[in-house]
Motif scaffolding. Structure first.
Motif: not given
Length: 693
Positions: A396-405
């Motif tokens: 979940l943290a990885m996808y949240r970060g990837k959605s930003r940059q």
């Protein structure tokens, strides 16, 4: 006389030390079993809890007997057999219930479990005192009993607290020490509470178990139980060591990269989670996703992509340190574990080492390819007490970060889960919003820019949540598209807008947005035709808005639908022009009746020269194709003047009217009348307009 007193004192202290030693060793073994129970699940967890309860309960039972014998070792004494057995049952059952409660994850679970154990220990002392017979009389002091009660509850709660909330690996040793200290403390508080008066005439019943005989039997039985428990712990430790070796053997079974696979990762996660409990360490789980890998496959082929993955795995494996583990889940996604006592600093450092290996470009078919890795991590048990949630939290943290940059390292925070949970709850509420009458339409007036007259209105969907009030369309429209609830919502909006327009409550044409999911329906044209017949609205007063990406997903099918709509007399507008492909081929191929210029360009007019140039180009394009342009987001008179001067036909925005509910629309129409001009000059008289406003 003095020598006898000295002997009695020494003998008394030795018995107290023996009671403390028996309790210390037995509870130490029991706490090790308790730690294993907290790290396992199902029947295995129940087995470890039972072993922990038997070992700890038997140790407390024996220590209690010895401490009571030490109250006055010179007097002849004995114990009732039934009381002896009842004490053992109380000890084991109270420990079992206390450990079960203490291993749960609610806020005060350890303390509650410790209090249950404390009640059991006090009950055991009470039964022991009732079943203890001496050659004399025993009287009890109320204040001493209260002190015994407080120490029993407080120290037992502290013991389970230390076992369940370890700060260091020594905390579980501390839990055993606390219980041993409690037994010794209760002994001395009982000395302060009990007064034994010898009575030479008193005789002990013959059926009592003599104190020396019981002491030897109890110590022997407890040593047997503790020896069995310790052997179980040693066997389990050996099996875990063998399991670790087996995991190591299974690790290199990904045929392409040589890394462990997901199955091996799951075994390692279970093993490391148990070790984290045992050593009071923390375990970080990582989700690693290579950004842009799909482009490599598309450009160079899957064989080249496989070689790149092999190289990436080799680089990442080269930076692993002791206590770190790397596995390949599938495709370009990798998983990691790191055991440490210094998280999150060590976890961040591990993620940075992994990210750094991608700084050097990869050579793919003699071409340099630069990639990044998006990494998310979660720390067990800090972020979650459930080991299985550690990896899902990391993802979940990885996808949240990837959605930003791309290329970000992101640690999991509880707020992420809260947002995801709130989003799921909102999606559930949205499913029945139409049936419950929570949806409503607001209308934004559209104006002819050359004379300021109202020429229509755009229908905009709004959601009034029963608890949260008005929900922003930017929040619920994407959610409706993800859950496919937008199809029913869109049909409701189309029917409501057509009904309002047919009833004469909306001037001119009414514009309604069509979602991509609606556009995928084969019966879309038939549905709209049925709505027009139902509401009695003329097709010439209906305008549907679609984005370019909607029709470009399937050009042949999209062209067929648009032609069917136009054959019915319905106008079709291209929405948000300038933000998608915005290709000339699309305008040439599809029969649009209007272009809607996106407000992101309009809001920078007239000061931004680049925006002005783009707007002039779009207007010139519309003129050459014979397609009128409507500008969105007009907020100032300067923007109105610029667009009218450059030949923009229509516009909408806060300058003319904000979106209003149907009940407020008449007032908005009346207020917009101040912009109507009887003459049609190319340049507006701004001072006169300001005065009119």
């Amino acid at each position: 006389m003095r020598e006898a007193a000295t002997y009695a004192f020494i003998y008394h202290q030795l018995l107290v030390v023996l009671a403390g030693a028996v309790c210390l060793f037995g509870t130490w073994v029991g706490m090790r079993h308790f730690a294993r129970a907290r790290a396992t699940e199902g029947t295995t967890r129940a087995g470890w809890l039972f072993m922990a309860s038997v070992g700890t309960g038997a140790a407390l039972w024996a220590a209690t007997f010895i401490s009571i014998l030490a109250l006055d070792p010179q007097l002849a004494s004995g114990f009732e057999p039934v009381a002896t057995g009842v004490m053992l049952v109380i000890a084991i059952v109270s420990c079992l219930i206390g450990f079960e409660i203490g291993s749960r994850h609610f806020t005060l679970a350890p303390e509650a479990g410790g209090l249950v154990m404390g009640v059991g220990i006090l009950a055991m002392h009470f039964v022991a005192a009732r079943g203890w017979h001496v050659a004399g009389t025993v009287s009890w002091n109320a204040y001493g009993l209260v002190l015994t009660f407080l120490f029993g509850l407080g120290l037992s709660a502290l013991a389970v607290n230390r076992a369940n909330r370890p700060v260091t690996r020594w905390c579980r040793h501390g839990a055993a020490i606390v219980l041993a200290f409690m037994v010794c403390t209760l002994h001395y508080t009982m000395i302060a509470s009990a007064t034994v008066t010898p009575d030479a005439a008193a005789t002990l019943p013959s059926w009592l178990i003599p104190a020396p005989t019981l002491a030897i039997a109890v110590v022997g039985a407890v040593l047997l139980v503790m020896g069995s428990g310790f052997s179980t712990y040693v066997i389990d430790l050996r099996s875990r060591t063998e399991s670790a070796d087996r995991i190591h053997q299974l690790s290199f079974n990904d045929g392409m990269t040589g890394l462990p696979n997901r199955i091996a990762f799951n075994e390692r996660l279970a093993f490391d989670a148990a070790e984290a409990h045992e050593k009071a360490h923390k375990l970080a789980a990582f989700s690693i996703d290579i950004d842009g890998f799909k482009d490599v496959n598309d450009l160079f082929g899957h064989a080249a992509g496989d070689l790149l993955l092999i190289e990436a795995a080799h680089r990442m494996r080269g930076v692993l340190a002791t206590g770190e583990f790397l596995a390949r889940q599938s495709g370009d996604e990798f998983l990691g574990l790191q055991m440490s006592g210094n998280h999150p600093q060590d976890a961040q450092a591990f993620a940075e080492r992994i990210a750094a290996v991608f700084a050097t470009p990869f050579m793919v078919q003699e071409q340099a390819v630069t990639l990044t890795a998006s990494i998310g991590y979660s720390i067990f048990p800090t972020d979650t007490p459930e080991r299985d949630h550690a990896l899902s939290n990391a993802k979940l943290a990885m996808y949240r970060g990837k959605s930003r940059q791309r290329g970000l390292i992101t640690r999991y925070h509880q707020q992420m889960d809260d947002k995801a949970r709130a989003r799921r709850a909102l999606a559930r509420d949205l499913q029945g919003a139409t049936e419950r009458g929570e949806l409503l339409l607001h209308y934004q007036l559209q104006t002819s820019l050359h004379d300021g007259r109202i020429c229509g209105a755009e229908a905009l969907m709004r959601w009034h949540h029963p608890k949260r009030g008005m929900i922003s369309p930017a929040e619920f429209i994407p959610l409706a598209e993800e859950t496919e609830a937008i199809s029913g919502m869109g049909e409701w909006a189309l029917r409501s807008a057509c009904r309002d327009a047919a009833e004469g409550r909306i001037p001119g044409t009414v514009a309604v947005n069509l979602s991509p999911l609606q556009f995928e329906r084969d019966d879309l044209a038939e549905t709209i035709h049925a709505i027009l017949l139902e509401t009695g609205l003329s097709p010439k007063r209906l305008e549907v808005e679609v984005t370019e990406s909607t029709v470009m997903s399937d050009q042949t099918r999209g062209l067929h639908i648009l032609r069917k709509l136009k054959s019915m007399g319905i106008s079709v507008a291209m929405d948000d022009f300038g933000t998608g492909y915005s290709s000339l081929a699309t305008l040439h191929a599809f029969p649009f009746d209007k272009i809607k210029l996106d407000q992101s360009f309009v809001k920078r007019l007239p000061e931004d020269a680049a925006a002005a140039a783009i707007v002039r180009t779009v207007l010139a394009l519309g003129t050459s194709l014979g397609i009128p342009v409507l500008a969105e987001g007009i907020e100032t008179e300067a923007q109105w003047q610029f667009l009218a001067r450059e030949g923009c036909a229509k516009g909408q925005g806060y300058l003319f009217a904000k979106p209003q509910s149907l009940a407020q629309l008449p007032a908005a129409i009346a207020a917009a009348g101040r912009f109507v001009r009887e003459e049609e000059p190319m340049l507006f008289d701004a001072p006169r307009l300001a005065a009119a406003g």
